[in-house]
Design a protein around this motif. Structure first.
Motif, PDB file in Angstrom:
ATOM      1  N   ALA A   1     -15.438  -3.602  10.627  1.00  0.00           N
ATOM      2  CA  ALA A   1     -15.681  -2.642   9.393  1.00  0.00           C
ATOM      3  C   ALA A   1     -14.632  -2.088   8.480  1.00  0.00           C
ATOM      4  CB  ALA A   1     -16.741  -1.671   9.618  1.00  0.00           C
ATOM      5  N   ASP A   2     -14.779  -1.471   7.091  1.00  0.00           N
ATOM      6  CA  ASP A   2     -13.480  -1.158   6.383  1.00  0.00           C
ATOM      7  C   ASP A   2     -13.979  -0.003   5.438  1.00  0.00           C
ATOM      8  OD1 ASP A   2     -10.456  -0.686   6.345  1.00  0.00           O
ATOM      9  OD2 ASP A   2     -11.154  -1.725   4.053  1.00  0.00           O
ATOM     10  N   THR A   3     -13.369   0.286   5.327  1.00  0.00           N
ATOM     11  CA  THR A   3     -13.181   2.074   4.066  1.00  0.00           C
ATOM     12  C   THR A   3     -11.559   1.712   3.532  1.00  0.00           C
ATOM     13  OG1 THR A   3     -13.787   3.894   2.694  1.00  0.00           O
ATOM     14  CG2 THR A   3     -13.385   3.728   5.306  1.00  0.00           C
TER      15      THR A   3
ATOM     16  N   ALA B   1     -15.736  -9.279   7.360  1.00  0.00           N
ATOM     17  CA  ALA B   1     -14.859  -8.451   7.441  1.00  0.00           C
ATOM     18  C   ALA B   1     -15.607  -7.755   6.089  1.00  0.00           C
ATOM     19  CB  ALA B   1     -13.542  -8.591   6.857  1.00  0.00           C
ATOM     20  N   THR B   2     -15.802  -6.506   6.043  1.00  0.00           N
ATOM     21  CA  THR B   2     -16.073  -5.440   4.238  1.00  0.00           C
ATOM     22  C   THR B   2     -14.798  -5.948   3.443  1.00  0.00           C
ATOM     23  OG1 THR B   2     -17.539  -3.876   5.920  1.00  0.00           O
ATOM     24  CG2 THR B   2     -16.053  -3.059   4.056  1.00  0.00           C
ATOM     25  N   ALA B   3     -15.734  -5.961   2.115  1.00  0.00           N
ATOM     26  CA  ALA B   3     -14.505  -5.424   0.994  1.00  0.00           C
ATOM     27  C   ALA B   3     -15.435  -5.140   0.277  1.00  0.00           C
ATOM     28  CB  ALA B   3     -13.901  -7.296   0.787  1.00  0.00           C
TER      29      ALA B   3
ATOM     30  N   ARG C   1     -23.853   1.972  -8.440  1.00  0.00           N
ATOM     31  CA  ARG C   1     -22.649   0.762  -7.878  1.00  0.00           C
ATOM     32  C   ARG C   1     -23.558  -0.834  -6.812  1.00  0.00           C
ATOM     33  NH1 ARG C   1     -22.351   5.883  -4.488  1.00  0.00           N
ATOM     34  NH2 ARG C   1     -23.211   4.661  -2.311  1.00  0.00           N
ATOM     35  N   TYR C   2     -24.663  -0.753  -6.839  1.00  0.00           N
ATOM     36  CA  TYR C   2     -25.283  -1.694  -7.108  1.00  0.00           C
ATOM     37  C   TYR C   2     -25.722  -2.802  -8.203  1.00  0.00           C
ATOM     38  CZ  TYR C   2     -26.550  -0.963  -2.121  1.00  0.00           C
ATOM     39  OH  TYR C   2     -26.421  -0.829  -0.696  1.00  0.00           O
ATOM     40  N   THR C   3     -25.719  -2.358  -9.240  1.00  0.00           N
ATOM     41  CA  THR C   3     -25.509  -2.816 -10.326  1.00  0.00           C
ATOM     42  C   THR C   3     -24.258  -3.477 -10.129  1.00  0.00           C
ATOM     43  OG1 THR C   3     -26.761  -1.028 -11.383  1.00  0.00           O
ATOM     44  CG2 THR C   3     -25.808  -3.073 -13.094  1.00  0.00           C
TER      45      THR C   3
ATOM     46  N   GLN D   1     -25.051  -7.999   4.130  1.00  0.00           N
ATOM     47  CA  GLN D   1     -25.093  -7.113   3.196  1.00  0.00           C
ATOM     48  C   GLN D   1     -25.590  -5.713   4.488  1.00  0.00           C
ATOM     49  OE1 GLN D   1     -27.289  -5.538   1.310  1.00  0.00           O
ATOM     50  NE2 GLN D   1     -26.302  -4.081   0.375  1.00  0.00           N
ATOM     51  N   ALA D   2     -25.789  -4.660   4.344  1.00  0.00           N
ATOM     52  CA  ALA D   2     -26.025  -4.224   5.639  1.00  0.00           C
ATOM     53  C   ALA D   2     -27.282  -2.727   4.080  1.00  0.00           C
ATOM     54  CB  ALA D   2     -25.459  -3.171   5.756  1.00  0.00           C
ATOM     55  N   GLY D   3     -27.802  -2.826   3.347  1.00  0.00           N
ATOM     56  CA  GLY D   3     -27.799  -1.896   2.723  1.00  0.00           C
ATOM     57  C   GLY D   3     -29.067  -1.613   2.785  1.00  0.00           C
ATOM     58  N   ALA D   4     -29.446   0.066   3.081  1.00  0.00           N
ATOM     59  CA  ALA D   4     -30.871   0.417   3.777  1.00  0.00           C
ATOM     60  C   ALA D   4     -31.862   0.919   2.448  1.00  0.00           C
ATOM     61  CB  ALA D   4     -30.580   1.320   5.150  1.00  0.00           C
ATOM     62  N   SER D   5     -30.861   1.372   1.447  1.00  0.00           N
ATOM     63  CA  SER D   5     -31.929   1.855   0.232  1.00  0.00           C
ATOM     64  C   SER D   5     -32.644   0.865  -0.375  1.00  0.00           C
ATOM     65  CB  SER D   5     -31.464   2.709  -0.828  1.00  0.00           C
ATOM     66  OG  SER D   5     -30.654   0.885  -1.253  1.00  0.00           O
ATOM     67  N   ASP D   6     -33.690   1.269  -1.437  1.00  0.00           N
ATOM     68  CA  ASP D   6     -34.997   0.066  -1.968  1.00  0.00           C
ATOM     69  C   ASP D   6     -33.476  -1.027  -2.670  1.00  0.00           C
ATOM     70  OD1 ASP D   6     -37.462  -0.247  -2.326  1.00  0.00           O
ATOM     71  OD2 ASP D   6     -36.553  -0.111  -4.719  1.00  0.00           O
TER      72      ASP D   6
END
Ligand SMILES: Cc1cc2nc3c(=O)[nH]c(=O)nc-3n(C[C@H](O)[C@H](O)[C@H](O)COP(=O)(O)O)c2cc1C
Length: 453
Positions: free
Chosen positions: A57-59, A100-102, A154-156, A222-227
């Motif tokens: 994971a990363d930030t 990995a996350t990017a 951010r999602y768009t 991907q790990a999206g939890a929102s709608d």
């Protein structure tokens, strides 16, 4: 007899472990987070366990405020850049997938396409990209912004980003580079297909300077939890990290996400849901619980409150530790991790004290304490119940919790016919049972990016 449903297993690895006090444990190696030899050992251990993939994971930011508290739990404060790290691990492993996350908020699509294609070549088809939109303002400030843009924006941007990356991965047909010395032709020009993209966020006119990779394209995580996140996953993701600690919520998430796929012309099996879980294993359940309790006791109170403040997006450090947190302190909306925000808000509404919430909050991850048999029972029950296709195991203390899992739980899952005895394929797609995507320019059902909705 039909074969039992097989589990997907991924390892989420932070150097000393994901526990807030992992670096304080007796087994923790100082400087592990920048030690490539250590990471190689962890990846080799995970490969010995026949895991599908090893994940970083990363930030892209170190925290710059509340440094005293962060110094007590230095997650992401001193880490290797993940794609560089995985490229080094690729040479020390042969089969395990490397994810990995990017962030789509801070890279350009061309960079990501090139980096992950390179990793896929270097690892002979084992690369996976975790597409995140990022969720902290520290990262925003390193890239010319004061705050992260709103969640929906951010999602768009992420959707456009991913579509450009996928188009770039198809700029060369398979077999475009022939290196024919007799005809003096290294590649076939007709097998190059330009990306000509002009969108809201990105303009790309060109081609990737690397041939199509072994997996066709790296696996998309991907790990999206929102709608919005779920729709994004239903359309694009091939592995999704579920983050529910509760069976009914996980089942609801699973059926909701798989049902959303049909509107994007995808089959439920084109996406594997790996549910997040941490496990602590003991010879008895009590021994495992005692172990976790000892680790929880190592967490400095500053750290618990800091983590709550971060995920609730408001500072709680002025409140008394042993009194209930007023419901009025819950902000009206969240812009970062919605699932974690909701979990804390729920604990506050139960009337718990700040100390209790800080101890109980676990970023929506279930920490399962038990014997190897109990862990295997739990995992099997979730698969049987239709709550997930497998697990993303977050190892709380390293190397001990991964060693226990590999040596005790994996053989049990193998004995039950739920997990491979050895890798059957070479690429991550083969481990996951995912087809190698056809290049859009050669597939009969292809749609060029310019014509996509
Ligand atoms: C197992 C797991 C790993 C994640 N890894 C990262 C990460 O490396 N970097 C990051 O910014 N977010 C990471 N996230 C957070 C997600 O990308 C996402 O922001 C979060 O689940 C909230 O979903 P939402 O954005 O749809 O609200 C991770 C989430 C999970 C469950």
């Amino acid at each position: 007899m039909s074969k039992k449903k097989q589990m997907v297993i991924g390892a989420l690895v932070h150097a000393n472990g994901s526990h807030a006090a992992s670096w304080l444990m007796d087994e923790a190696r100082p400087h592990a987070s920048t030690d490539i030899d250590y990471y190689r050992e962890m990846a080799q251990l995970a490969e010995r366990g026949k895991f599908d993939f090893f994940f970083i994971a990363d930030t892209p930011a170190a925290r710059t405020e509340n440094l005293r508290a962060w110094s007590r739990s230095p997650l992401f404060m001193n880490v290797l850049e993940p794609i560089t790290l995985l490229s080094a691990i690729a040479g020390a492993t042969t089969r395990i997938g490397l994810g990995a996350t990017a962030s789509t908020s801070f890279y350009e699509p061309y960079n990501v396409a090139r980096l992950f294609s390179s990793l896929d070549h270097i690892s002979h088809g084992r690369a996976a990209w975790n597409v995140v939109t990022s969720a902290n303002d520290y990262a925003a400030r390193n890239f010319g912004l004061e705050r992260l843009p709103p969640h929906a924006d951010r999602y768009t941007k992420a959707k456009e980003f991913l579509e450009v990356v996928e188009a770039l991965w198809d700029t060369w047909e398979d077999g475009a580079f022939v290196y024919d010395k007799e005809t003096c032709q290294s590649f076939l020009p007709e097998k190059q297909h330009l990306v000509d993209h002009k969108g809201k966020y990105f303009t790309v006119h060109g081609a990737l300077n690397i041939e199509r990779s072994p997996q066709g394209r790296p696996v998309i995580i991907q790990a999206g939890a929102s709608d919005t996140g779920r729709d994004f996953a239903a359309e694009h993701a091939e592995v999704v990290f579920g983050s529910s600690g509760n069976l009914d919520a996980a089942k609801a998430f699973y059926s909701d996400l798989k049902a959303r796929m049909a509107k994007f012309g995808r089959r439920p099996d084109d996406l594997k849901i790996a549910s997040g879980i941490s496990v602590v294993i003991g010879d008895t359940e009590q021994e495992a619980r005692d172990k976790l309790d000892r680790w929880q006791d190592l967490v400095h109170p500053d750290v618990g409150i800091l983590r709550l403040g971060q995920d609730l997006e408001t500072d709680l450090s002025d409140l008394p530790l042993d009194e209930p947190v007023p419901v009025s302190r819950i902000p009206a909306t969240s812009n970062l991790h919605k699932a974690y925000f909701d979990e804390i808000a729920g604990l506050i509404r139960q009337g718990l004290t700040l100390r209790e919430i800080a101890r109980r909050f676990n970023r929506a991850k279930a920490t399962f304490c038990g014997t190897a048999t109990q862990v295997a029972d739990h995992m099997e029950a979730w698969i049987e119940a239709g709550a997930c296709d497998g697990f993303m195991i977050s190892f709380v203390a390293l190397p001990s919790t991964m060693t226990d899992f590999v040596e005790k739980v994996v053989p049990e899952l193998q004995r039950r016919g739920r997990f491979r005895h050895d890798y059957e394929g070479r690429t991550l797609r083969e481990h996951l049972g995912l087809a190698r995507p056809e290049n859009r320019h050669t597939s009969l059902t292809s749609t060029p990016i310019a014509k996509r909705a």
